[in-house]
Design a protein around this motif. Structure first.
Motif, PDB file in Angstrom:
ATOM      1  N   LEU A 171      -7.574  -0.502 -10.574  1.00 21.03           N
ATOM      2  CA  LEU A 171      -8.064  -1.468  -9.598  1.00 21.03           C
ATOM      3  C   LEU A 171      -9.581  -1.390  -9.498  1.00 21.03           C
ATOM      4  N   GLY A 172     -10.235  -2.528  -9.352  1.00 24.08           N
ATOM      5  CA  GLY A 172     -11.669  -2.540  -9.110  1.00 24.08           C
ATOM      6  C   GLY A 172     -11.979  -2.001  -7.727  1.00 24.08           C
ATOM      7  N   LEU A 173     -13.188  -1.502  -7.559  1.00 23.86           N
ATOM      8  CA  LEU A 173     -13.577  -0.973  -6.247  1.00 23.86           C
ATOM      9  C   LEU A 173     -13.439  -2.033  -5.167  1.00 23.86           C
ATOM     10  N   GLU A 174     -13.700  -3.290  -5.534  1.00 23.05           N
ATOM     11  CA  GLU A 174     -13.615  -4.364  -4.553  1.00 23.05           C
ATOM     12  C   GLU A 174     -12.171  -4.745  -4.225  1.00 23.05           C
ATOM     13  N   ASP A 175     -11.192  -4.293  -5.038  1.00 20.54           N
ATOM     14  CA  ASP A 175      -9.787  -4.629  -4.805  1.00 20.54           C
ATOM     15  C   ASP A 175      -9.082  -3.618  -3.900  1.00 20.54           C
ATOM     16  N   VAL A 176      -9.559  -2.388  -3.883  1.00 18.12           N
ATOM     17  CA  VAL A 176      -8.866  -1.343  -3.127  1.00 18.12           C
ATOM     18  C   VAL A 176      -8.928  -1.632  -1.633  1.00 18.12           C
ATOM     19  N   ARG A 177     -10.016  -2.263  -1.182  1.00 20.01           N
ATOM     20  CA  ARG A 177     -10.146  -2.564   0.245  1.00 20.01           C
ATOM     21  C   ARG A 177      -8.994  -3.437   0.731  1.00 20.01           C
ATOM     22  N   GLY A 178      -8.611  -4.437  -0.077  1.00 18.11           N
ATOM     23  CA  GLY A 178      -7.505  -5.296   0.308  1.00 18.11           C
ATOM     24  C   GLY A 178      -6.185  -4.545   0.361  1.00 18.11           C
ATOM     25  N   LEU A 179      -6.046  -3.536  -0.481  1.00 18.91           N
ATOM     26  CA  LEU A 179      -4.815  -2.747  -0.517  1.00 18.91           C
ATOM     27  C   LEU A 179      -4.584  -2.016   0.802  1.00 18.91           C
ATOM     28  N   LEU A 180      -5.669  -1.558   1.431  1.00 16.65           N
ATOM     29  CA  LEU A 180      -5.563  -0.764   2.658  1.00 16.65           C
ATOM     30  C   LEU A 180      -5.804  -1.577   3.921  1.00 16.65           C
ATOM     31  N   ARG A 181      -5.975  -2.888   3.786  1.00 11.36           N
ATOM     32  CA  ARG A 181      -6.371  -3.692   4.946  1.00 11.36           C
ATOM     33  C   ARG A 181      -5.351  -3.632   6.077  1.00 11.36           C
ATOM     34  N   ASP A 182      -4.074  -3.787   5.759  1.00 11.93           N
ATOM     35  CA  ASP A 182      -3.048  -3.883   6.801  1.00 11.93           C
ATOM     36  C   ASP A 182      -2.100  -2.691   6.850  1.00 11.93           C
ATOM     37  N   SER A 183      -2.105  -1.856   5.817  1.00 10.42           N
ATOM     38  CA  SER A 183      -1.214  -0.696   5.779  1.00 10.42           C
ATOM     39  C   SER A 183      -1.769   0.285   4.750  1.00 10.42           C
ATOM     40  N   TYR A 184      -1.044   1.364   4.516  1.00 11.01           N
ATOM     41  CA  TYR A 184      -1.461   2.297   3.474  1.00 11.01           C
ATOM     42  C   TYR A 184      -1.184   1.757   2.073  1.00 11.01           C
ATOM     43  N   GLY A 185      -0.425   0.688   1.975  1.00 13.18           N
ATOM     44  CA  GLY A 185      -0.304  -0.044   0.722  1.00 13.18           C
ATOM     45  C   GLY A 185       0.365   0.702  -0.410  1.00 13.18           C
ATOM     46  N   VAL A 186       1.235   1.657  -0.104  1.00 10.44           N
ATOM     47  CA  VAL A 186       1.844   2.455  -1.167  1.00 10.44           C
ATOM     48  C   VAL A 186       2.740   1.599  -2.057  1.00 10.44           C
ATOM     49  N   GLU A 187       3.642   0.824  -1.433  1.00  9.09           N
ATOM     50  CA  GLU A 187       4.573   0.027  -2.232  1.00  9.09           C
ATOM     51  C   GLU A 187       3.838  -1.033  -3.046  1.00  9.09           C
ATOM     52  N   GLU A 188       2.880  -1.707  -2.434  1.00 10.50           N
ATOM     53  CA  GLU A 188       2.118  -2.727  -3.155  1.00 10.50           C
ATOM     54  C   GLU A 188       1.357  -2.119  -4.322  1.00 10.50           C
ATOM     55  N   SER A 189       0.787  -0.937  -4.118  1.00  8.49           N
ATOM     56  CA  SER A 189       0.020  -0.286  -5.189  1.00  8.49           C
ATOM     57  C   SER A 189       0.917   0.068  -6.364  1.00  8.49           C
ATOM     58  N   LEU A 190       2.142   0.481  -6.087  1.00 13.78           N
ATOM     59  CA  LEU A 190       3.057   0.836  -7.166  1.00 13.78           C
ATOM     60  C   LEU A 190       3.514  -0.404  -7.938  1.00 13.78           C
ATOM     61  N   ARG A 191       3.658  -1.527  -7.237  1.00 15.61           N
ATOM     62  CA  ARG A 191       4.000  -2.764  -7.931  1.00 15.61           C
ATOM     63  C   ARG A 191       2.858  -3.183  -8.867  1.00 15.61           C
ATOM     64  N   ARG A 192       1.635  -3.059  -8.380  1.00 14.02           N
ATOM     65  CA  ARG A 192       0.489  -3.413  -9.220  1.00 14.02           C
ATOM     66  C   ARG A 192       0.404  -2.497 -10.439  1.00 14.02           C
ATOM     67  N   ALA A 193       0.650  -1.201 -10.215  1.00 16.44           N
ATOM     68  CA  ALA A 193       0.583  -0.253 -11.330  1.00 16.44           C
ATOM     69  C   ALA A 193       1.648  -0.563 -12.375  1.00 16.44           C
ATOM     70  N   LYS A 194       2.832  -0.941 -11.900  1.00 17.19           N
ATOM     71  CA  LYS A 194       3.908  -1.249 -12.845  1.00 17.19           C
ATOM     72  C   LYS A 194       3.597  -2.527 -13.618  1.00 17.19           C
ATOM     73  N   PHE A 195       3.008  -3.513 -12.947  1.00 15.84           N
ATOM     74  CA  PHE A 195       2.621  -4.744 -13.635  1.00 15.84           C
ATOM     75  C   PHE A 195       1.577  -4.450 -14.704  1.00 15.84           C
ATOM     76  N   ARG A 196       0.620  -3.613 -14.388  1.00 14.44           N
ATOM     77  CA  ARG A 196      -0.439  -3.296 -15.352  1.00 14.44           C
ATOM     78  C   ARG A 196       0.112  -2.547 -16.567  1.00 14.44           C
ATOM     79  N   ASP A 197       1.116  -1.704 -16.324  1.00 15.76           N
ATOM     80  CA  ASP A 197       1.703  -0.928 -17.420  1.00 15.76           C
ATOM     81  C   ASP A 197       2.622  -1.767 -18.304  1.00 15.76           C
ATOM     82  N   ALA A 198       3.050  -2.921 -17.770  1.00 17.48           N
ATOM     83  CA  ALA A 198       4.015  -3.748 -18.509  1.00 17.48           C
ATOM     84  C   ALA A 198       3.387  -4.341 -19.779  1.00 17.48           C
TER      85      ALA A 198
END
Length: 535
Positions: free
Chosen positions: A508-535
């Motif tokens: 994730l870009g430095l500018e993208d991580v802020r959105g990940l933590l905006r409303d929650s700790y973003g664990v599930e969303e981060s794992l979905r993004r990681a899986k998409f990137r690995d696909a």
């Protein structure tokens, strides 16, 4: 306040039941266009990493110094003397890191590294000529100020200059420099340990790399993200052109626009409180600093980033690792190994090799997964230490009488088990929390990045100071069995916390991580993004 959607029940690997936003997909795909860091980025990482080498050297050299000083400072060192000399460096770093965080926003990242070099040189020379314990404490404290500033700014500086796809690797490379410094310290310590006043050369040689880095840093650029924030976008563009491959102006434009957008959004969120106050008068600078503290603690996403960063930095030290760096020679001396300093080298080499392994896998495996897999290895090593000491019996930890009290026969299999268990523990530490914690700057938005990193680094050094002050007394009064059991329990609690709130930020870009933590700790969303990137 606890966030309801914190993703605390997330698995190690995300699933496909929810899609990603277009913005997230675009940023993830964009990172694949960069195949390797440019030569310019490698050069910056090397030059800035010299501070990390000094950090590691000053951490490792104290182990050999403590067993070599003898009566050179007036009398044989007591347990209190050793704890004081060791912990004053951590205390200095604790004081310096939040101050450096504020100054890095005002004057930039590069000047802080240069100031740290001056302090490294002054502290090393001071230690080399002292004749009293108080003088040694002063010299170690000066080095602590340097370490506090450098340990904060160097990962920040490298992360802000690195393409997102390689940020983890390049920051980990600076951590590798720390472990290399520790190896160098043990080798030099062994070579000089039998020389008269050899310990003075051990500490004094720390000035040489600082002189080299001082010269190199004068030729290097400022962070492009700080330059944009300071209103120098054209200079930032020139730096980014060197960061990315020749002819990749499209990537430069996108990154530059993302930085500008992030800064504008941050100003809107904070109602311009931290950026609209202009001027250099002391009261105006104080107002801006106060506004940044308010922005860090009052905005949910920033507060969550600080919580995660402080958790990782606190765990990195409270797990007891630096007790081995500071006192490994003392431990092996009391276990009656024939060459304690040389035996300690095995710890430093293990740390270096495993950090090198982490360098190769961190951007592929991911920060979160590495932590969740490596902390149990640390628990195993600490548990073996505790069990081995129980069967070994307890050597004297009274430093005033240790010289007249027999240690433990190093030929005992349990003494060897302790050494092996420490190696296992260091493997887990170096692969995981030893380098992941220093990825902290990627969690914070630009407006509070240096301040948040400064407070997290202060947490590291505060915890380090606690470990330095308490390790020998714990070994003496709680016994080694319970000392290592306590560290093991801390690791277990730390694993649970990381599982609950630490999101995956790889790719994730430095500018993208802020959105990940905006409303929650973003664990599930981060794992979905990681899986998409690995696909």
């Amino acid at each position: 306040m606890v966030d309801r959607n914190d993703g605390s029940h997330a698995p190690l690997i995300g699933d496909d039941e929810h899609g990603l936003s277009d913005h997230a997909r675009d940023n993830i795909s964009k990172q694949k266009d960069t195949t390797s860091p440019s030569a310019f980025v490698w050069a910056i990482t090397f030059a800035a990493g010299i501070s990390s080498l000094l950090f590691g050297y000053d951490t490792g050299v104290i182990s050999s110094t403590l067993v070599s000083i003898g009566k050179d400072l007036g009398h044989p060192l007591t347990t209190f003397d050793k704890s004081l000399i060791t912990s004053c460096t951590s205390l200095g770093a604790l004081i310096a890191s939040p101050i450096a965080g504020l100054l890095a926003d005002k004057v930039g990242r590069k000047p802080i590294i240069i100031i740290a070099d001056v302090l490294f040189i002054s502290g090393a020379l001071c230690q080399a000529v002292v004749t009293s314990i108080s003088g040694m404490v002063v010299g170690r404290s000066i080095v602590g100020f340097a370490v506090g500033g450098a340990s904060l700014v160097v990962p920040l500086y490298i992360s802000e200059l690195s393409p997102a796809a390689f940020r983890g690797k390049l920051v980990t490379l600076s951590i590798l420099s720390i472990t290399a410094g520790q190896v160098v310290a043990y080798v030099i310590g062994y070579a000089l340990s039998r020389q008269r006043n050899g310990w003075r050369w051990m500490v004094g040689l720390g000035a040489a790399p600082a002189v080299l880095q001082f010269g190199l840093m004068l030729m290097l650029p400022e962070s492009p993200r700080w330059l944009v924030k300071d209103g120098r976008s054209q200079q930032a563009r020139e730096v980014l052109r060197k960061v990315y491959a020749a002819g990749n102006d499209h990537a430069v434009d996108e990154v530059l626009q993302a930085i500008k957008t992030e800064i504008l959004e941050e100003e809107a969120i904070s109602n311009d409180t931290s950026t609209s106050v202009r001027g250099n008068e002391p009261h105006i600078w104080f107002t801006r600093a106060r506004n940044r503290f308010a922005e860090l603690f009052c905005i949910g996403g920033n507060r969550r980033a600080l919580t995660i960063a402080c958790l990782l930095q606190g765990l990195q030290q409270l797990c007891g690792f630096n007790s081995l760096m500071y006192f490994s020679a003392t431990i092996f001396s009391l276990l009656d190994f024939s060459s304690p300093t040389l035996t300690s080298l095995s710890i430093a080499v293990t740390n270096f090799v495993c950090t090198l392994f982490a360098l190769m896998i961190i951007d592929h495996v991911g920060r979160r997964r590495i932590l969740l897999l490596s902390i149990p290895v640390m628990v195993l090593g600490l548990g073996l230490c505790s069990v081995a000491y129980e069967y070994l019996g307890h050597p004297s930890w009274d430093q005033e009488s240790a010289s007249s009290t027999a240690g433990v026969d190093a030929r005992s299999p349990w003494a060897v088990v302790i050494l092996a268990a420490m190696v296992i523990y260091v493997c887990g530490y170096a692969i995981g929390i030893g380098n992941v914690a220093w990825q902290q700057s990627e969690l914070f938005p630009m407006s509070v990045r240096s301040l948040g990193s400064g407070l997290a680094t202060a947490t590291n050094w505060g915890s380090n100071c606690v470990v330095g002050l308490t390790f020998l007394p714990m070994m003496e009064y709680l016994t080694p069995v319970w000392t290592f059991a306590v560290y093991s329990l801390i690791c277990i609690v730390g694993w649970m916390c990381c599982w609950g709130i630490y999101p995956e930020t790889k790719g994730l870009g430095l500018e993208d991580v802020r959105g990940l933590l905006r409303d929650s700790y973003g664990v599930e969303e981060s794992l979905r993004r990681a899986k998409f990137r690995d696909a």
